[in-house]
Write a protein that holds these residues in place. Structure first.
Motif, PDB file in Angstrom:
ATOM      1  N   ARG A 156     -54.963  29.430 -28.611  1.00  0.00           N
ATOM      2  CA  ARG A 156     -56.162  28.699 -28.988  1.00  0.00           C
ATOM      3  C   ARG A 156     -57.314  28.919 -28.000  1.00  0.00           C
ATOM      4  NH1 ARG A 156     -57.117  24.570 -32.412  1.00  0.00           N
ATOM      5  NH2 ARG A 156     -58.770  23.098 -31.886  1.00  0.00           N
ATOM      6  N   LEU A 183     -69.213  24.613 -27.702  1.00  0.00           N
ATOM      7  CA  LEU A 183     -68.873  25.500 -26.591  1.00  0.00           C
ATOM      8  C   LEU A 183     -69.970  26.530 -26.349  1.00  0.00           C
ATOM      9  CD1 LEU A 183     -65.079  26.107 -27.373  1.00  0.00           C
ATOM     10  CD2 LEU A 183     -66.040  24.735 -25.531  1.00  0.00           C
ATOM     11  N   ARG A 217     -60.982  30.773 -28.724  1.00  0.00           N
ATOM     12  CA  ARG A 217     -62.237  30.038 -28.518  1.00  0.00           C
ATOM     13  C   ARG A 217     -63.150  30.784 -27.552  1.00  0.00           C
ATOM     14  NH1 ARG A 217     -61.767  24.066 -29.204  1.00  0.00           N
ATOM     15  NH2 ARG A 217     -62.284  23.812 -27.020  1.00  0.00           N
ATOM     16  N   TYR A 260     -66.825  19.702 -37.108  1.00  0.00           N
ATOM     17  CA  TYR A 260     -65.406  19.946 -37.331  1.00  0.00           C
ATOM     18  C   TYR A 260     -64.993  19.660 -38.769  1.00  0.00           C
ATOM     19  CZ  TYR A 260     -64.039  21.765 -32.981  1.00  0.00           C
ATOM     20  OH  TYR A 260     -63.904  22.621 -31.947  1.00  0.00           O
ATOM     21  N   GLY A 302     -72.662  24.763 -24.656  1.00  0.00           N
ATOM     22  CA  GLY A 302     -72.217  24.571 -23.278  1.00  0.00           C
ATOM     23  C   GLY A 302     -72.434  25.812 -22.439  1.00  0.00           C
ATOM     24  N   ALA A 303     -72.147  26.968 -23.014  1.00  0.00           N
ATOM     25  CA  ALA A 303     -72.346  28.225 -22.289  1.00  0.00           C
ATOM     26  C   ALA A 303     -73.834  28.487 -22.072  1.00  0.00           C
ATOM     27  CB  ALA A 303     -71.708  29.382 -23.065  1.00  0.00           C
ATOM     28  N   GLY A 314     -55.956  28.016 -34.045  1.00  0.00           N
ATOM     29  CA  GLY A 314     -54.506  27.912 -33.992  1.00  0.00           C
ATOM     30  C   GLY A 314     -54.021  26.900 -32.955  1.00  0.00           C
ATOM     31  N   PRO A 315     -52.740  26.845 -32.705  1.00  0.00           N
ATOM     32  CA  PRO A 315     -51.700  27.707 -33.267  1.00  0.00           C
ATOM     33  C   PRO A 315     -51.397  27.419 -34.750  1.00  0.00           C
ATOM     34  CG  PRO A 315     -50.715  26.064 -31.839  1.00  0.00           C
ATOM     35  CD  PRO A 315     -52.189  25.925 -31.703  1.00  0.00           C
ATOM     36  N   VAL A 341     -71.857  20.243 -33.899  1.00  0.00           N
ATOM     37  CA  VAL A 341     -70.414  20.463 -33.821  1.00  0.00           C
ATOM     38  C   VAL A 341     -69.819  19.855 -35.078  1.00  0.00           C
ATOM     39  CG1 VAL A 341     -68.363  20.243 -32.378  1.00  0.00           C
ATOM     40  CG2 VAL A 341     -70.634  20.158 -31.318  1.00  0.00           C
TER      41      VAL A 341
END
Lengths: 132, 132
Positions: A110, A1, A114, A23, A4-5, A74-75, A21
């Motif tokens: 969430r 993200l 983010r 995860y 991406g920004a 989250g959640p 990325v």
């Protein structure tokens, strides 16, 4: 993200080298060289992991500054001492600077966690770029 | 951006292993093993590069399906035969499937090209997952 920004701006591929990325814990270890004992002793969402991710990104990428995020958007996913909304950030520069931030956004959704995390990461990148 | 879309859903970290954001050619080579001669002969925005990126992602990640995107979001960056809005996609599965798509979105704005590309990539991932 964050990548991406950064690349919303035309021509950004001239200054953005790459992004990771990561995860899964396996991805953190393989892509960024985060030591298994740091993940085991402190968990994926910790200052130690965020800083190891930033150092690893600096080793792996052709970048002068990097930023790393690890958190619980989250959640679900919260645990003892690590509530939903806890996010650790680390920024590092090739010249040796290292900054860390710990945010406790709470269980605010969430998407909001983010979005706030992206803005925090960009702010840390900007601060580090200006300090160089 | 595709990883960002996939992980909008809570619990997604259970199924999303990792992502590679490879803006520079060096990143494409180092992170995904895209051969230098493919980049030289066909360019970064080409079917051949997209397919090499997908194959490389499958080699590097602990994933069953992957998708790769390489394109010119604009407004600059176009060239002869490669106009702004040209985007190549490749999806691949561990069982050997490989799909490719070439889209010519035109000079419709960087944000729109990126958004359409994310949707196209997600559609290709979904189709590949359903075919497995």
């Amino acid at each position: 993200l964050v990548a991406g920004a950064l690349t919303e701006i035309a021509g950004s591929s001239d200054v953005v080298d790459r992004g990771f990325v990561t995860y899964s814990n396996t991805a953190k270890q393989q892509m960024l060289g985060v030591p298994a004992d740091i993940l085991r002793d402190h968990g994926a969402v910790s200052r130690q992991t965020a800083e190891a991710m930033a150092r690893g990104a600096l080793r792996a990428a052709a970048a002068d500054i990097v930023v790393a995020i690890t958190g619980i958007a989250g959640p679900g996913g919260g645990g003892p001492g690590k509530p939903v909304g806890l996010v650790h950030f680390a920024a590092a520069s090739r010249s040796g600077a290292l900054t860390h931030a710990e945010m406790r956004y709470g269980d605010i959704g969430r998407g909001v966690v983010r979005k706030k995390s992206v803005l925090q990461a960009l702010a840390m990148l900007k601060a580090m770029a200006e300090a160089e």
